[in-house]
Scaffold this active site. Sequence first.
Site, mmCIF file in Angstrom:
data_model
loop_
_atom_site.group_PDB
_atom_site.id
_atom_site.type_symbol
_atom_site.label_atom_id
_atom_site.label_comp_id
_atom_site.label_asym_id
_atom_site.label_seq_id
_atom_site.Cartn_x
_atom_site.Cartn_y
_atom_site.Cartn_z
ATOM 1 N N LYS A 112 0.856 -1.199 0.000
ATOM 2 C CA LYS A 112 0.000 0.000 0.000
ATOM 3 C C LYS A 112 0.885 1.240 0.000
ATOM 4 C CE LYS A 112 -2.140 2.319 3.336
ATOM 5 N NZ LYS A 112 -1.923 3.692 2.811
ATOM 6 N N GLU A 128 10.315 0.540 10.311
ATOM 7 C CA GLU A 128 11.304 1.632 10.212
ATOM 8 C C GLU A 128 10.566 2.893 10.599
ATOM 9 O OE1 GLU A 128 14.364 1.139 9.656
ATOM 10 O OE2 GLU A 128 14.387 -0.809 8.658
ATOM 11 N N CYS A 154 13.427 10.810 7.798
ATOM 12 C CA CYS A 154 13.523 10.253 9.163
ATOM 13 C C CYS A 154 14.942 10.335 9.712
ATOM 14 C CB CYS A 154 13.017 8.812 9.164
ATOM 15 S SG CYS A 154 13.743 7.804 7.866
ATOM 16 N N GLU A 212 10.129 14.479 16.716
ATOM 17 C CA GLU A 212 10.405 14.532 15.284
ATOM 18 C C GLU A 212 9.500 15.596 14.650
ATOM 19 O OE1 GLU A 212 9.237 11.138 12.705
ATOM 20 O OE2 GLU A 212 11.277 11.300 11.917
HETATM 21 P P1 NAI Z 1 1.865 7.585 9.039
HETATM 22 O O1 NAI Z 1 2.833 6.766 9.793
HETATM 23 O O2 NAI Z 1 0.503 7.680 9.611
HETATM 24 O O3 NAI Z 1 1.728 7.042 7.532
HETATM 25 C C1 NAI Z 1 2.626 6.170 6.919
HETATM 26 C C2 NAI Z 1 1.857 5.072 6.215
HETATM 27 O O4 NAI Z 1 1.065 4.362 7.157
HETATM 28 C C3 NAI Z 1 0.873 5.564 5.153
HETATM 29 O O5 NAI Z 1 0.899 4.669 4.055
HETATM 30 C C4 NAI Z 1 -0.465 5.492 5.860
HETATM 31 O O6 NAI Z 1 -1.552 5.318 4.978
HETATM 32 C C5 NAI Z 1 -0.278 4.280 6.729
HETATM 33 N N1 NAI Z 1 -1.151 4.246 7.919
HETATM 34 C C6 NAI Z 1 -1.604 5.295 8.646
HETATM 35 N N2 NAI Z 1 -2.394 4.861 9.649
HETATM 36 C C7 NAI Z 1 -2.459 3.510 9.549
HETATM 37 C C8 NAI Z 1 -3.149 2.495 10.270
HETATM 38 N N3 NAI Z 1 -3.927 2.779 11.302
HETATM 39 N N4 NAI Z 1 -2.981 1.212 9.885
HETATM 40 C C9 NAI Z 1 -2.194 0.901 8.834
HETATM 41 N N5 NAI Z 1 -1.538 1.818 8.109
HETATM 42 C C10 NAI Z 1 -1.655 3.115 8.448
HETATM 43 O O7 NAI Z 1 2.526 9.003 8.817
HETATM 44 P P2 NAI Z 1 1.844 10.386 8.337
HETATM 45 O O8 NAI Z 1 0.546 10.632 9.034
HETATM 46 O O9 NAI Z 1 1.811 10.400 6.863
HETATM 47 O O10 NAI Z 1 2.923 11.438 8.861
HETATM 48 C C11 NAI Z 1 2.895 11.868 10.211
HETATM 49 C C12 NAI Z 1 4.284 11.919 10.800
HETATM 50 O O11 NAI Z 1 4.874 10.634 10.746
HETATM 51 C C13 NAI Z 1 5.295 12.799 10.068
HETATM 52 O O12 NAI Z 1 5.168 14.123 10.438
HETATM 53 C C14 NAI Z 1 6.590 12.201 10.506
HETATM 54 O O13 NAI Z 1 6.966 12.707 11.755
HETATM 55 C C15 NAI Z 1 6.270 10.726 10.617
HETATM 56 N N6 NAI Z 1 6.699 9.988 9.427
HETATM 57 C C16 NAI Z 1 7.878 9.309 9.479
HETATM 58 C C17 NAI Z 1 8.340 8.667 8.374
HETATM 59 C C18 NAI Z 1 9.621 7.937 8.395
HETATM 60 O O14 NAI Z 1 10.244 7.769 7.360
HETATM 61 N N7 NAI Z 1 10.059 7.424 9.507
HETATM 62 C C19 NAI Z 1 7.611 8.679 7.097
HETATM 63 C C20 NAI Z 1 6.334 9.353 7.161
HETATM 64 C C21 NAI Z 1 5.932 9.985 8.298
#
Ligand code: NAI
Length: 608
Positions: A292, A368, A402, A509
């Site tokens: 996804k 990650e 990240c 972060e």
């Molecule tokens: P998120 O962690 O919610 O989203 C990442 C992925 O997880 C997306 O594909 C999303 O659709 C999916 N996701 C979200 N909720 C889920 C659930 N309940 N069950 C299964 N999958 C789910 O991150 P978001 O909201 O896009 O960004 C928020 C913060 O997260 C950012 O400000 C940043 O601090 C952090 N982040 C960190 C990343 C990294 O590379 N470590 C990448 C993206 C976000």
Amino acid sequence: MALPFDASRGWVGWYAWAWYVDQLRLRAYPASTRRIGLARLHASAAPPPLPACTHPLRFSTSTLVAIDRPPRLPNTGGLIHPRLEQFSSYKLQAISSNHQDSMPPSADTSSASNILAAPKRIETRLYINGEFRDAVSGKTFTLVNPATDEPVAQIAEADKEDVDAAVDAAEAAYPAWRDMDGHARAACLRKLAALIRENVDAFAYLEAVSMGRPVYNYDNDCEFAAASIEYMAGAIHHLHGETSLQSDGYLNLTLRQPFGVCAAIIPWNVPMIMFAWKLGPCLAAGNTLVLKSSEKAPLTSIKMAELIHQAGFPPGVINIIGGFGPTAGAAMAKHMKVRKIAFTGSARTGKLIQEMASQSNLKNVTLELGGKSPCVVFDDADIDAAVAGSQFSIQWNSGQICIANSRIYVHEKIAEEFTQKFVKSFGSVKIGNPLDKDTRHGPQADKLQLANIKRFLEKGKAEGGELLLGGAQVTMDGTEASGDEAKGCFVHPTVFSNVPESATIVKEEIFGPVLAINTFTSEDEVLARCNDTEYGLYAAVYTKSLDRAIKFAKGMEAGTVGVNCTSPSGLFVDMPFGGFKQSGVGRECGMDSLHHWSEVKTVAIKLS
Ligand code: NAI
Ligand code: MG
């Protein structure tokens, strides 16, 4: 000179000779350059005629390619370092003319205009069982360009029924894929890597209009993705078990076997790389995949689906869906037929996924997650190198990385010089339309990310930091934006100094171009401050002292430590990447990653 083959034996001999000479001549080039050249060589179906020998690299076959940068550049793991920015528009160049048309289009020569042109057609549907289709519900969601606030496309929105269909397809495709000869699986992966390199412009465009990534160095993401997949193609034949004769009367061995149907959920910040880091080892180990994309950046994943189709993977081996986390993502994490899930994103969502995995079928989980990476600059460091490296680290991708070094600890003796140079350099970065090839700093991914960062900026101002640069939303031309009706999601590069260690912007972060520079005097004290966090993804130290470098390399609680370099340097296809503490579980890249995508079985054979 003794040759390991007979060069007088027709084209086979010449081919081998050319390859051998390439090996000698290419030694001076970084492994990534050599890998591309040799991959092209191996991919060549027909024996090519030998071209004239006028250039060291031309004494080769007509399919050999080279990167137009000089040898002996520091290897940045496929990601461009700021001091190498003059090379950031590097292109794969055909040495001879016969294969020119299969070479990737370059981002900076395609047209006279500075704005990258749109691809002719943009696919927006789900890719399930080798077919593009709409969601069962027929629902779509609107993707918005964060530079202009204008709609880009309607994306098919997967829900539980679509996840079920994708998992069923992956389940049906699994036995044949698992049992397919390793060479055949590797060939599909190599073909996909080659197609990625041919579609750099399309990928760059799609990411720019989805999450605002400037197009100027997107070839690096594509190259890193392609190289990661190629590494896994090569690693297939190294996925071995062990044997033991240590128990009397037994021959014991271990088998490395796939899990079966696996799931991957990727984020929006560097989707191409995250896609490749999951797809490569998953398929190399013999699993099938449901992936996804993030709702903020689905288009490059759908483009990947087109290339997967073209590369000839059997239907159902890879299924790509777009949609939201709490619906499609949760259905994947809870699915009883999914045996492993890999996730990159926020720590909050990572925890939810682990919870859903354990409450369903206790599927294997690798995560990650985020970071709050420190970078320590000692008074004996090369200050200019430290400024350039650490500025690129927090500025690249508008700070939405990240591993970005979002906390800098600089020795008080050089604090003034370092900070002045840093602010000057960070403040002069070119803000603009991400589709413009001159833009270096694009918008944040969307309004939600923008709002998050603005909250952090207010906290930074309120909690005692001294604001040296930025601190506000801006418009596309870099001028301060007033009011919520301002167009786009741009944030000016921001520097706070002397921030209390307990302040939110030092602890959490931010995922934006926001940095805290603090000073230190003692080694032990700064090491303790670096480690005083729940995160542990990346840490860096700049110093000329070997003892100190080793002390910090050992002492930093992080999955990767950069010595005299900082992120994104330190990421390599063959080195494990992942987090200590709440930054993650498991590792990606290298053989470590392949092991996380396979089960180990012990077979005890009793000898009579
Ligand atoms: P998120 O962690 O919610 O989203 C990442 C992925 O997880 C997306 O594909 C999303 O659709 C999916 N996701 C979200 N909720 C889920 C659930 N309940 N069950 C299964 N999958 C789910 O991150 P978001 O909201 O896009 O960004 C928020 C913060 O997260 C950012 O400000 C940043 O601090 C952090 N982040 C960190 C990343 C990294 O590379 N470590 C990448 C993206 C976000
Ligand atoms: Mg968007």
